[in-house]
Write a protein that holds these residues in place. Structure first.
Motif, PDB file in Angstrom:
ATOM      1  N   ASN A 151       2.478   2.198  -3.195  1.00 50.45           N
ATOM      2  CA  ASN A 151       1.530   2.769  -4.149  1.00 50.45           C
ATOM      3  C   ASN A 151       1.029   4.143  -3.703  1.00 50.45           C
ATOM      4  O   ASN A 151      -0.015   4.607  -4.163  1.00 50.45           O
ATOM      5  CB  ASN A 151       0.361   1.806  -4.362  1.00 50.45           C
ATOM      6  N   PHE A 162       0.836  -1.196   0.000  1.00 52.10           N
ATOM      7  CA  PHE A 162       0.000   0.000   0.000  1.00 52.10           C
ATOM      8  C   PHE A 162       0.875   1.251   0.000  1.00 52.10           C
ATOM      9  O   PHE A 162       0.613   2.206  -0.738  1.00 52.10           O
ATOM     10  CB  PHE A 162      -0.928  -0.042   1.218  1.00 52.10           C
ATOM     11  N   GLU A 222     -13.165   1.341   0.373  1.00 49.24           N
ATOM     12  CA  GLU A 222     -12.360   1.527  -0.838  1.00 49.24           C
ATOM     13  C   GLU A 222     -10.887   1.228  -0.560  1.00 49.24           C
ATOM     14  O   GLU A 222     -10.227   0.554  -1.349  1.00 49.24           O
ATOM     15  CB  GLU A 222     -12.527   2.948  -1.366  1.00 49.24           C
ATOM     16  N   ALA A 223     -10.383   1.712   0.564  1.00 45.38           N
ATOM     17  CA  ALA A 223      -8.984   1.440   0.931  1.00 45.38           C
ATOM     18  C   ALA A 223      -8.774  -0.053   1.169  1.00 45.38           C
ATOM     19  O   ALA A 223      -7.761  -0.616   0.746  1.00 45.38           O
ATOM     20  CB  ALA A 223      -8.591   2.239   2.171  1.00 45.38           C
ATOM     21  N   ASN A 257     -10.482  -2.524  -0.195  1.00 40.85           N
ATOM     22  CA  ASN A 257     -10.513  -3.186  -1.495  1.00 40.85           C
ATOM     23  C   ASN A 257      -9.233  -2.947  -2.283  1.00 40.85           C
ATOM     24  O   ASN A 257      -8.732  -3.848  -2.955  1.00 40.85           O
ATOM     25  CB  ASN A 257     -11.735  -2.732  -2.294  1.00 40.85           C
ATOM     26  N   ASP A 258      -8.691  -1.731  -2.198  1.00 43.67           N
ATOM     27  CA  ASP A 258      -7.418  -1.432  -2.878  1.00 43.67           C
ATOM     28  C   ASP A 258      -6.288  -2.280  -2.295  1.00 43.67           C
ATOM     29  O   ASP A 258      -5.486  -2.848  -3.042  1.00 43.67           O
ATOM     30  CB  ASP A 258      -7.066   0.045  -2.751  1.00 43.67           C
ATOM     31  N   SER A 259      -6.236  -2.357  -0.979  1.00 41.04           N
ATOM     32  CA  SER A 259      -5.183  -3.128  -0.327  1.00 41.04           C
ATOM     33  C   SER A 259      -5.304  -4.609  -0.660  1.00 41.04           C
ATOM     34  O   SER A 259      -4.311  -5.276  -0.984  1.00 41.04           O
ATOM     35  CB  SER A 259      -5.252  -2.913   1.188  1.00 41.04           C
TER      36      SER A 259
END
Length: 79
Positions: free
Chosen positions: A16, A13, A34-35, A37-39
């Motif tokens: 990125n 994370f 959202e964070a 799901n991104d992770s």
């Protein structure tokens, strides 16, 4: 919880663009869908093959509730 997995997901994370510390990261992915799901997506793109629920257990967090069609109450969805 697997500390190594948590550190690996944090490092992915951070690589990125995330600027916070490890504790802030845990709080973020616990409270921000959202964070999370991104992770999870970053972790999967690096070889992880478990579910989102497996990932949350692995890194020791309870993710925020999502409002997707699989878990949402149809009575409160707009038409």
């Amino acid at each position: 919880m697997n500390e190594e997995a948590l550190n690996d997901s944090f490092n992915l994370f951070a690589s990125n663009g995330y600027n916070g510390d490890l504790e802030s990261y845990k709080e973020l992915i616990s409270n921000n869908t959202e964070a999370f799901n991104d992770s999870y997506g970053l972790f999967k793109s690096n070889g992880y093959n478990g579910s989102g629920e497996d990932f949350s257990s692995l890194v020791g967090i309870q993710p925020a509730k999502t409002n997707d069609s699989a878990s949402a109450d149809p009575a409160v969805e707009s038409n």
